[in-house]
Design an enzyme around this catalytic site. Structure first.
Site, short mmCIF file in Angstrom:
data_model
loop_
_atom_site.label_atom_id
_atom_site.label_comp_id
_atom_site.label_asym_id
_atom_site.label_seq_id
_atom_site.Cartn_x
_atom_site.Cartn_y
_atom_site.Cartn_z
N ASP A 142 5.30 -36.25 11.75
CA ASP A 142 4.61 -37.51 11.51
C ASP A 142 3.24 -37.36 12.17
OD1 ASP A 142 3.58 -40.06 11.51
OD2 ASP A 142 5.24 -40.98 12.61
N LYS A 191 -7.40 -38.97 12.14
CA LYS A 191 -6.81 -39.24 10.82
C LYS A 191 -7.72 -40.11 9.95
CE LYS A 191 -2.29 -40.73 8.99
NZ LYS A 191 -0.93 -41.11 9.42
N GLU A 219 4.78 -41.74 3.98
CA GLU A 219 5.44 -42.28 5.17
C GLU A 219 6.58 -43.25 4.84
OE1 GLU A 219 1.99 -43.59 7.34
OE2 GLU A 219 1.39 -41.53 7.75
N ASP A 260 5.83 -51.70 7.69
CA ASP A 260 5.29 -50.84 8.75
C ASP A 260 4.12 -51.51 9.45
OD1 ASP A 260 4.07 -48.87 10.27
OD2 ASP A 260 4.04 -47.35 8.70
#
Ligand code: AMP
Length: 623
Positions: free
Chosen positions: A25, A87, A184, A206
């Site tokens: 992850d 990211k 994800e 999420d």
């Protein structure tokens, strides 16, 4: 269902040998690596037993690199060389990032590629990310005692081609064999083994530190499909901290203008209070400001609920929007998975429960659930788990299409189409003798090219010179399992072909995707008008072009008055096209068609007469 049973190149076929594979992850704030050991999924820890690896990289003057906690400690002292949240920069150009002046980095850009200037040289986001992946690879190989055959790396469902490519490149640079990039939310669903559960809809909710993502998955006959995704890239745990911060400022009668240092002390305390309230009914907030003033406050769960009710509701509204947008009924939701540290807040659990009417799935640590799912998938892809028969499907977040005449978009793959997918459509030429065709690939929901995102352009050359409309060009869009697009065009008679793999030099931000989705719905009416207008314009230009051509060769078939009338209509129609007046275009087009009807008949007669001249009846009948 062979998709996941493909033997990867170089992989031995011995079914008894356990191949070391991990799930990673690669998060904005923290990253994790997990693996399946003796049928149990475990998140691998460092020497000090810590599972999370802060996604922070520091470059040092001697050329060495620090990653994780050590790097995070240097964030304030050596901000320029210590990169956090890389990211956000993956697959993006500086123009696109709207680089925030508060970022402490110095950016450089060569060949359209963004780089961060550091003491160890200019570093691209791919290089920076690869340092995080190297660290996780080393951790895994040390703890598993061998070399990895590969890794499954998770990416947000929203990541576009450029961002996915950049992630893959980072992995390759770190010496990792990428078995697959996995969305994800899909990973979260796999962690709970939802593929073995009842058929129906599953929702992945999420809520992290700074972002909120919601995805709806559908399970049918053991096949997993991501039906829809949505979210808010500017909503997360930080906003809850901020609500507490504002409450504290007002309760303690502090000035609105605080020194930056005091502000950060209050924010840190606010976050601690928020986290404490996840397990306690009330929590104390003690902060000493730089002036020496001490603030002591107590926040109860009830007050916290009141302070944050709008934020919580916003997430539920988004969830509801995604469900309705995908035309899904919430009565059919079989389960909801909580992902992200912020879902530990009881206010979130309660709101989700009241929306669903039952408890969400929460027994896997919400920080680890994505890595756990990725590890399960890696285990399967490495060939360690016999007999499993999954087919994983993700969806395209936005429609993919082509520019057609008049600046319109022809959608080839509609958004929310499960991938991998290949779809084709036939096109033809617009002009007589046309030997090349420009292909412009776009992404977005709007009908008009200018309102969509341009992904790539290429040309198909060497077409046979035929009359307009005779050539058949088959354009195929393929999106692979990693979400990467390639487009090919082929003229079916001659086999002339052109191909492009879409690697845009920049990507779409989550905000852009959300905006494009909203625009697509909000502007439907306007787009319909625009489409009608452009179609009429294209049609009118075609009519004008053919009439002008006919006049050039056969004007003698018309009386002067007829000629003048046609020429007058042509110039009025052209003026209407240029000033984009739809109604005028429609009526003039009709008039011109009527005015040229008998002209067309006379031309036809002449053409037949010419064709027949010099031929006998037998010649014709014998044909
Ligand atoms: P993530 O990005 O998934 O690591 O989530 C980080 C966010 O989760 C931060 O805003 C944290 O404050 C929040 N968080 C972590 N633990 C808790 C907790 N026990 N209660 C409430 N929020 C938490």
């Amino acid at each position: 269902m062979a998709l996941l049973q493909i033997a990867e190149p170089g992989m031995s076929a011995d079914p008894h040998q356990h191949r070391l594979a991990v799930g990673i992850d690669l998060g904005t704030t923290n990253s994790l690596v997990a693996t399946v050991k003796n049928s149990e999924t475990v998140v691998l820890a460092d020497h000090e037993g810590r599972k999370l690896l802060p996604s922070v990289v520091r470059f040092l003057p001697d050329g060495s690199t620090a990653v994780g906690y050590e790097a995070r400690r240097a964030v304030s002292e050596d901000a320029q060389n210590t990169i956090v949240s890389v990211k956000r920069f993956m697959g993006r150009s500086s123009a696109e990032l709207k680089l925030n002046a508060s970022l402490p980095y110095v950016f450089a850009e060569n060949d359209g590629m963004l780089r961060v200037k550091t003491v160890a040289g200019d570093k691209s986001p791919v290089e920076i990310s690869s340092e995080i992946l190297k660290e996780l690879k080393a951790r895994a190989e040390e703890s598993l005692g061998g070399e990895l055959v590969g890794a499954v790396i998770t990416v947000p469902a929203y990541f576009d081609d450029a961002q996915r490519q950049a992630t893959k490149d980072a992995a390759r640079l770190a010496g990792l064999n990428v078995l697959r990039l996995l969305n994800e939310p899909t990973a979260a669903a796999l962690a709970y083994g939802l593929d073995e559960g009842a058929e129906g809809l599953y929702v992945i909710y999420d809520l992290g530190g700074g972002t909120f993502d919601v995805s709806v998955l559908r399970l049918t006959k053991g096949v997993f499909e991501v039906l829809a995704t949505g979210g808010d890239s500017a909503l997360g745990g930080d906003d809850f901290d901020h609500r507490i911060f504002c409450w504290a400022v007002s309760e303690a009668n502090l000035s609105e203008i605080l020194a930056p240092d005091d502000k950060s002390r209050l924010m840190v305390a606010a976050r601690a209070v928020k986290e404490a309230l996840s397990t306690a009914e009330e929590a104390a907030m003690n902060v000493t400001l730089s002036s020496g003033q001490t603030i002591t406050l107590t926040l109860t769960r009830a007050k916290f609920k009141e302070l944050t009710s709008r934020l919580v509701q916003k997430t539920i509204d988004t969830l509801d929007f995604v469900m309705r947008d995908a035309k899904l009924d919430r009565q059919n939701i079989q389960g909801l998975v909580l992902v992200g540290g912020s879902t530990r807040m009881p206010v979130i659990r309660e709101a989700v429960k009241s929306y669903l009417g039952f408890d969400p799935l929460d027994n896997i640590n919400p920080d680890e659930v994505v890595a756990v799912g990725a590890a399960k998938q890696a285990n399967l892809l490495a060939g360690n788990s016999a007999g499993d028969d999954w087919l994983l499907l993700d969806v395209t977040p936005l429609s993919l299409g082509l520019e057609t005449m008049g600046g319109l978009v022809e959608k080839i793959i509609p958004r929310n189409t499960p991938i991998p997918v290949a779809m084709a459509q036939d096109f033809t030429t617009f002009k007589d003798g046309q030997t090349a065709m420009a292909i412009h690939v776009v992404q977005g929901e709007r009908e008009i090219v200018d309102a969509c995102r341009s992904l790539a352009r290429f040309e198909l050359r060497g077409l046979p010179a035929l009359v307009a409309g005779a050539a058949r060009i088959r354009v195929t869009f393929s999106v692979d399992a990693d979400g990467l697009l390639s487009v090919s065009a082929r003229e079916t008679q001659t086999g002339v072909e052109a191909h492009v793999t879409v690697k845009p030099s920049y990507g779409l931000t989550d905000e852009e995707i959300m905006r494009m989705l909203k625009d697509g719905t909000g502007n439907a009416q306007q787009d319909m008008h625009e489409r009608a207008l452009r179609e009429e314009e294209v049609e009118s230009r075609r009519l004008i072009e053919s009439t002008v051509g006919a006049l050039a060769t056969d004007a003698d078939l018309l009386t002067d008055q007829e000629q003048n009338n046609i020429r007058d209509l042509i110039s009025r129609l052209l003026a209407a096209v240029e000033s984009h007046e739809l109604e005028a275009i429609k009526s003039l087009e009709k008039e011109l068609t009527q005015a040229t009807e008998s002209f067309a008949e006379r031309r036809m007669d002449r053409a037949i007469a010419q064709a027949l001249s010099g031929k006998s009846v037998e010649d014709i009948e014998g044909k």
